[in-house]
Each structure stands twice: as structure tokens, then as C-alpha cells.
Design an enzyme around this catalytic site. Sequence first.
Site, mmCIF file in Angstrom:
data_model
loop_
_atom_site.group_PDB
_atom_site.id
_atom_site.type_symbol
_atom_site.label_atom_id
_atom_site.label_comp_id
_atom_site.label_asym_id
_atom_site.label_seq_id
_atom_site.Cartn_x
_atom_site.Cartn_y
_atom_site.Cartn_z
ATOM 1 N N GLU A 133 90.520 73.515 57.087
ATOM 2 C CA GLU A 133 89.886 72.581 58.010
ATOM 3 C C GLU A 133 88.478 73.071 58.322
ATOM 4 O O GLU A 133 88.264 74.259 58.577
ATOM 5 C CB GLU A 133 90.678 72.462 59.308
ATOM 6 C CG GLU A 133 90.050 71.469 60.291
ATOM 7 C CD GLU A 133 90.759 71.435 61.639
ATOM 8 O OE1 GLU A 133 91.203 70.345 62.032
ATOM 9 O OE2 GLU A 133 90.860 72.495 62.288
ATOM 10 N N SER A 151 90.008 62.617 76.045
ATOM 11 C CA SER A 151 89.608 63.734 76.911
ATOM 12 C C SER A 151 88.095 63.909 76.983
ATOM 13 O O SER A 151 87.578 64.587 77.870
ATOM 14 C CB SER A 151 90.218 65.036 76.391
ATOM 15 O OG SER A 151 89.687 65.346 75.104
ATOM 16 N N ILE A 193 74.090 78.683 51.616
ATOM 17 C CA ILE A 193 73.446 77.404 51.979
ATOM 18 C C ILE A 193 72.399 77.637 53.073
ATOM 19 O O ILE A 193 71.277 77.131 53.005
ATOM 20 C CB ILE A 193 74.508 76.389 52.456
ATOM 21 C CG1 ILE A 193 75.420 75.984 51.305
ATOM 22 C CG2 ILE A 193 73.841 75.155 53.063
ATOM 23 C CD1 ILE A 193 76.684 75.258 51.745
ATOM 24 N N ASP A 227 95.519 73.034 58.120
ATOM 25 C CA ASP A 227 94.538 73.688 58.983
ATOM 26 C C ASP A 227 94.900 75.144 59.291
ATOM 27 O O ASP A 227 94.518 75.672 60.326
ATOM 28 C CB ASP A 227 94.356 72.904 60.280
ATOM 29 C CG ASP A 227 95.647 72.799 61.098
ATOM 30 O OD1 ASP A 227 96.727 73.093 60.544
ATOM 31 O OD2 ASP A 227 95.572 72.425 62.276
ATOM 32 N N SER A 282 102.002 79.786 65.923
ATOM 33 C CA SER A 282 101.366 78.468 65.952
ATOM 34 C C SER A 282 101.776 77.639 64.740
ATOM 35 O O SER A 282 102.031 76.434 64.847
ATOM 36 C CB SER A 282 99.843 78.638 65.988
ATOM 37 O OG SER A 282 99.198 77.390 65.934
ATOM 38 N N HIS A 292 89.134 74.120 76.581
ATOM 39 C CA HIS A 292 90.296 74.840 76.040
ATOM 40 C C HIS A 292 90.753 75.938 76.998
ATOM 41 O O HIS A 292 91.952 76.106 77.232
ATOM 42 C CB HIS A 292 89.940 75.434 74.677
ATOM 43 C CG HIS A 292 91.062 76.218 74.063
ATOM 44 N ND1 HIS A 292 92.150 75.617 73.466
ATOM 45 C CD2 HIS A 292 91.265 77.557 73.965
ATOM 46 C CE1 HIS A 292 92.979 76.544 73.033
ATOM 47 N NE2 HIS A 292 92.473 77.737 73.317
ATOM 48 N N GLU A 320 73.553 76.719 63.050
ATOM 49 C CA GLU A 320 73.248 77.641 64.141
ATOM 50 C C GLU A 320 74.113 78.902 64.014
ATOM 51 O O GLU A 320 73.611 80.012 64.031
ATOM 52 C CB GLU A 320 73.517 76.953 65.482
ATOM 53 C CG GLU A 320 73.060 77.734 66.693
ATOM 54 C CD GLU A 320 71.551 77.809 66.813
ATOM 55 O OE1 GLU A 320 71.066 78.829 67.335
ATOM 56 O OE2 GLU A 320 70.859 76.863 66.374
ATOM 57 N N ARG A 322 84.419 76.778 61.635
ATOM 58 C CA ARG A 322 83.655 75.903 62.518
ATOM 59 C C ARG A 322 82.171 76.156 62.309
ATOM 60 O O ARG A 322 81.702 77.288 62.379
ATOM 61 C CB ARG A 322 84.021 76.156 63.978
ATOM 62 C CG ARG A 322 83.313 75.217 64.965
ATOM 63 C CD ARG A 322 83.730 75.514 66.394
ATOM 64 N NE ARG A 322 85.179 75.447 66.522
ATOM 65 C CZ ARG A 322 85.900 76.261 67.279
ATOM 66 N NH1 ARG A 322 85.319 77.220 67.965
ATOM 67 N NH2 ARG A 322 87.213 76.129 67.340
ATOM 68 N N ARG A 347 88.691 81.165 61.688
ATOM 69 C CA ARG A 347 89.954 81.516 62.326
ATOM 70 C C ARG A 347 91.113 81.209 61.386
ATOM 71 O O ARG A 347 91.028 80.359 60.513
ATOM 72 C CB ARG A 347 90.141 80.764 63.642
ATOM 73 C CG ARG A 347 90.257 79.250 63.517
ATOM 74 C CD ARG A 347 91.659 78.769 63.842
ATOM 75 N NE ARG A 347 91.773 77.320 63.674
ATOM 76 C CZ ARG A 347 92.243 76.749 62.585
ATOM 77 N NH1 ARG A 347 92.604 77.485 61.554
ATOM 78 N NH2 ARG A 347 92.347 75.433 62.492
#
Length: 208
Positions: free
Chosen positions: A150, A125, A35, A83, A60, A166, A49, A88, A54
Site C-alpha cells: 500500500e 471523519s 526519484i 497492505d 494486526s 490516530h 517532503e 507513506r 511500516r
Amino acid sequence: MEIEEFFGDQFQQWREHFRYYEMAITELESDLGIIDLDWQTRLGYSPIEHVKTRMKTLPSIVRKMKRKDLPLEVSALWEHVHDVAGIRIVTSFRDDIYEILRHLEARDDLDIIEVKDYIEHPKPSGYRSLHLIVKTKVYLAERIIWVPAEIQIRTLAMDFWAATEHKLQYKYQHDVPESSKEELIEAALMADALDTQMGRIRHEILKK
């Protein structure tokens, strides 16, 4: 405890499904690369950009399944935890986030299950990002499967804020002082104002 012992009789199933998640990430990363190249070729500009990927770690995943009161079975993982595989997409401008969303919605090899817009509706937050739960088509040797993943889409300013917040949460073990929380919210507003200003400048330049 060895991983084979932890999963017991389901070890082979878990290993197989982890491979599927890895394939999904490879598929999504490859699609986004194409793309990006297509937009660069046709338009001389791509809203992407950079891209980060991950995989959730086993501890987890186990914590999340326990939090959701799910049995530690691969069927529960596949059905209720979407997820494990994550990607990202970082853009320069806020408008680009929704341009990418429109493109993803039009693809026939991607099924968007859920959209959470933390840009229009930020978390308390100050966190801002667009989150998509999707199923992506993965071609195996003898069949096609749809793998949950995700996708997060955010600007450089949003990504900088989120990464820094984080790290601070990790340093303070999620017990950040109230005064610092207020400053983080203020910093999130400043990042949003920067996105707004840069978008306005971009539109002014494009008018000429």
C-alpha cells in the site's frame, strides 16, 4: 505461544513471505530516493517532503484476516491482504500528490491495482489521503516476484491531522466524544483550506 507453534507447518512459508514484504518496502524506498534525487537534479525541486515505511504487526494481520473471515493461511494473506507492507509519501502541496501518482502510473516496475482518493472524497471523519494498492517488482536471486503493498500520499497538513487523530482515537480507545469528533472534522476542513491557500500562493509565485 511461540510464533513457530502459532503458524505450525506453515511457519517457513509465513517467514518467507514476510521477507518478501520487507524486500518490497526496501525496493519502494530505494526507488523513491532515486526519484527524489532525479527531480532535485533536473528541476531543483522535488515534490517528496519525506517518506515513512511500516510493516503490519502479526496481531494486526491476524485481526484483519479474522475480520475478513479468511483462513490463517499464507495463500489467503498473499491474495487478499494487500497492505502488510506500507509506505507513506508526504508532500508540501496537494498538486504534488497527483504529480507523484502520474509518475508511479508510468513506471514499468510498479502495477497499480486500486486507487482510493480520500482527497476528492474524504472519509466522514475528515480524513484525507490518496491510497494506492500496488504490486512492486522484486528481484530475487533466481526469479522475479510481484509483491503487494500500500502506498499513501498526502500533504504535510493531511499527515499532521491524520497522525493527531490516530493518537486521539488510541487514547479514547476509538470512543472519541461526539463534540470532539465535530472539532476534528472542523480541523480537517481547516487543514484542507490551508492546503488550498498554500497551493494558490505557489501558483501565483510560479506565474512571475
